[in-house]
Design an enzyme around this catalytic site. Structure first.
Site, PDB file in Angstrom:
ATOM      1  N   LYS A 180       0.868  -1.174   0.000  1.00  0.00           N
ATOM      2  CA  LYS A 180       0.000   0.000   0.000  1.00  0.00           C
ATOM      3  C   LYS A 180       0.905   1.223   0.000  1.00  0.00           C
ATOM      4  O   LYS A 180       1.447   1.619   1.027  1.00  0.00           O
ATOM      5  CB  LYS A 180      -0.908  -0.007   1.238  1.00  0.00           C
ATOM      6  CG  LYS A 180      -2.242   0.745   1.038  1.00  0.00           C
ATOM      7  CD  LYS A 180      -2.114   2.228   0.756  1.00  0.00           C
ATOM      8  CE  LYS A 180      -1.805   2.999   2.009  1.00  0.00           C
ATOM      9  NZ  LYS A 180      -1.730   4.496   1.742  1.00  0.00           N
ATOM     10  N   GLU A 255       9.377   1.663  11.415  1.00  0.00           N
ATOM     11  CA  GLU A 255      10.414   2.695  11.287  1.00  0.00           C
ATOM     12  C   GLU A 255       9.677   4.018  11.299  1.00  0.00           C
ATOM     13  O   GLU A 255       9.010   4.379  10.330  1.00  0.00           O
ATOM     14  CB  GLU A 255      11.230   2.485  10.004  1.00  0.00           C
ATOM     15  CG  GLU A 255      12.549   3.241  10.000  1.00  0.00           C
ATOM     16  CD  GLU A 255      12.400   4.681   9.557  1.00  0.00           C
ATOM     17  OE1 GLU A 255      12.389   5.572  10.448  1.00  0.00           O
ATOM     18  OE2 GLU A 255      12.294   4.926   8.357  1.00  0.00           O
ATOM     19  N   CYS A 289      13.509  11.168   7.846  1.00  0.00           N
ATOM     20  CA  CYS A 289      13.318  10.789   9.245  1.00  0.00           C
ATOM     21  C   CYS A 289      14.609  10.910  10.045  1.00  0.00           C
ATOM     22  O   CYS A 289      14.567  11.143  11.260  1.00  0.00           O
ATOM     23  CB  CYS A 289      12.758   9.375   9.334  1.00  0.00           C
ATOM     24  SG  CYS A 289      13.770   8.120   8.526  1.00  0.00           S
ATOM     25  N   GLU A 387       8.560  16.538  15.690  1.00  0.00           N
ATOM     26  CA  GLU A 387       9.101  16.350  14.343  1.00  0.00           C
ATOM     27  C   GLU A 387       8.393  17.286  13.362  1.00  0.00           C
ATOM     28  O   GLU A 387       7.178  17.204  13.179  1.00  0.00           O
ATOM     29  CB  GLU A 387       8.930  14.901  13.900  1.00  0.00           C
ATOM     30  CG  GLU A 387       9.590  14.609  12.564  1.00  0.00           C
ATOM     31  CD  GLU A 387       9.496  13.150  12.159  1.00  0.00           C
ATOM     32  OE1 GLU A 387      10.482  12.623  11.622  1.00  0.00           O
ATOM     33  OE2 GLU A 387       8.436  12.540  12.402  1.00  0.00           O
TER      34      GLU A 387
END
Length: 504
Positions: A180, A255, A289, A387
């Protein structure tokens, strides 16, 4: 670079390109100008069910799991060859779809091909069992078996590389897959489907369903015939995925987000450190990231270092991602642009000084955020704790090693860290004390495919990469074999003899 044609996108299920069962589509937008690129089939539970059934049939009754290893790995090499043949188109599609500069997406196709070649070799050399002999009576040994249907959910930053990074080990170890892709970046996933189709991969081994996380993604996570979920993305979404899949006892690899520190000690090679932190936060449009979004600089050098940072930030070229000279392109989507802009407002309210580059007037229709420094920050500010996932770096001074270690670890994330010092005793000591899955000492973020990738705390669960992926994508089975005479305890024998005597 020439433009390549872009068509509407269908799902890829059981070796066929098909419309969604609902016939619904959504519009894919160009982040450079927010104009429509194409229409994409929108997947729902029914499409996921169809894809999972196809993958399960291919695993249970198809040739993939039982195929000779050399034959299976030959498919991976063929896929790598095809990726390299289509590298220019993949690079174009990635930049068109994501806004990443073409100079950076050129490397993504090469990385994608490398992922398949790497796991073709890794399975041959490292997917091995162990044996444990007990004198001359038993031998115990382990084998690695594919698990079944792997659900793979990938993000919109560097989508092609991350899709191949998950698919390659899953297929190499004999699993079948349902992918996906992120709804904001479907183009290279669709190109990958065409590459798989061209490779002659058996039907059902790899299936791709496009759509949104709340519908297609959630259905994939909840499906009882999906044995594992590998997810790369935002932490809140990752936590929700684990909750939604818990009832079916899946294994998860997560992750997730990061707020990675870069620590510059006064004895560091400042020129290399400068190059590293600029690249680490502003390449990939800051949508990385592992980006060093918190920069800690020792007080004795901070004034000089910040002056150099300002010069470099104002020199970064912002522009059309298709221009080979562009260093920062637009953010992936208007929603993400709005979120990053919101953090800049928060930084101003919290008292940070904002230093940023400029956006040329001709690019105002795009999702551009200029490369930005947040100065005079403290580690407790929102912009130092959450973040942002954009080209924004918070700069924080420190006095001592003990102080900066405390600040570096005072965050909920633990993905990556970067340490710059010429005192290697301190480099090792500090690296081992930082709460993060990965630490680079006197280096930018360079990846070795053999190492485990992942984070601690809110940055993830588990590790993928190298032979560590085998722990996730295979089941380790232990087989015990008797090879000599041994005593088996007799159980219930006396009772049985007593009954026989009474009957007589």
């Amino acid at each position: 670079m020439p433009a390549f044609p872009v068509q509407d996108i269908q799902h890829y299920i059981n070796g066929q390109f098909i419309d969604g069962i609902s016939r619904k589509t959504f519009v894919n937008l160009n982040p450079f100008n927010n104009q429509a690129i194409n229409n994409v089939a929108e997947g729902f539970k029914e499409d996921i069910d169809q894809a999972v059934a196809s993958a399960k049939e291919a695993f249970d009754n198809g040739p993939w799991r039982s195929m000779k290893v050399e034959e299976r790995l030959a498919y991976l090499v063929r896929i790598a060859d095809l990726i390299e043949e289509h590298a220019e188109e993949i690079s174009f599609l990635e930049s068109l779809d994501t806004g990443l500069p073409i100079s950076q997406t050129k490397k993504q196709a090469a990385r994608g091909a490398e992922n398949f070649r790497f796991y073709a070799e890794m399975v041959k050399s490292r997917l091995i069992g162990e044996s444990y002999q007990v004198d001359d009576t038993f031998i115990n040994y382990t084998i690695h078996k594919p698990i079944g249907v792997a659900g793979l959910i990938t993000p919109w930053n560097a989508p092609f590389m991350l899709e191949t990074w998950k698919i390659a080990p899953a297929l190499a170890t004999g699993n079948t897959c349902v992918l996906k892709p992120a709804e904001w970046s479907p183009l290279t996933a669709n190109k990958l489907a065409h590459i798989f189709d061209q490779s002659g991969l058996p039907k059902g081994v790899l299936n791709i369903v496009h759509g949104f996380g709340e519908t297609a993604g959630a259905s994939l996570v909840a499906h009882p015939d999906v044995q594992l979920i590998s997810f790369t993305g935002e932490t809140t979404t990752g936590a929700q995925i684990i909750k939604n899949g818990a009832d079916t006892m899946k294994r998860f690899s997560m992750e997730l987000g990061g707020k990675s520190p870069a620590i510059i000690f006064e004895d560091a090679d400042l020129e290399k450190a400068l190059d590293s932190v600029i690249w680490g936060i502003y390449s990939f449009n800051g949508e990385r990231c592992t980006a060093n979004s918190r920069l800690f600089v020792q007080e004795s050098i901070i004034e000089k270092f910040v002056q150099r940072l300002k010069q470099r930030v104002h020199s970064i070229k912002v522009g059309n991602p298709m221009d080979p000279g562009t260093e920062i392109g637009p953010l992936i989507h208007r929603n993400h642009f709005d979120n990053v802009s919101r953090y800049l407002d928060i930084a101003k309210d919290e008292g940070a000084d904002i230093v940023s580059g400029s956006i040329p007037d001709e690019f105002k229709e795009g999702n551009f955020i200029a490369p930005t420094l947040l100065l005079n920050c403290t580690n407790d500010m929102t912009v130092a704790q959450e973040e942002i996932f954009g080209p924004v770096m918070a700069v924080i001074p420190f006095k001592t090693e003990e102080e900066v270690l405390r600040m570096a670890n005072d965050v909920k994330y633990g993905l990556a860290a970067y340490v710059w010092t010429n005192d290697m005793r301190r480099g090792h000591r500090f690296a081992q004390a930082v709460d993060s899955g990965m630490v680079w000492v006197n280096s930018q973020n360079v990846r070795d495919l053999r190492i485990p990738f992942g984070g601690s705390k809110y940055s993830g669960v588990g590790r993928e990469g190298g032979h560590y992926s085998f722990e996730f994508y295979t089941e380790t089975q232990v087989i015990h074999v008797a090879i000599g005479e041994h005593h088996i305890p007799k159980f219930g024998v006396e009772k049985q003899n007593a009954v026989s005597s009474a009957e007589q």
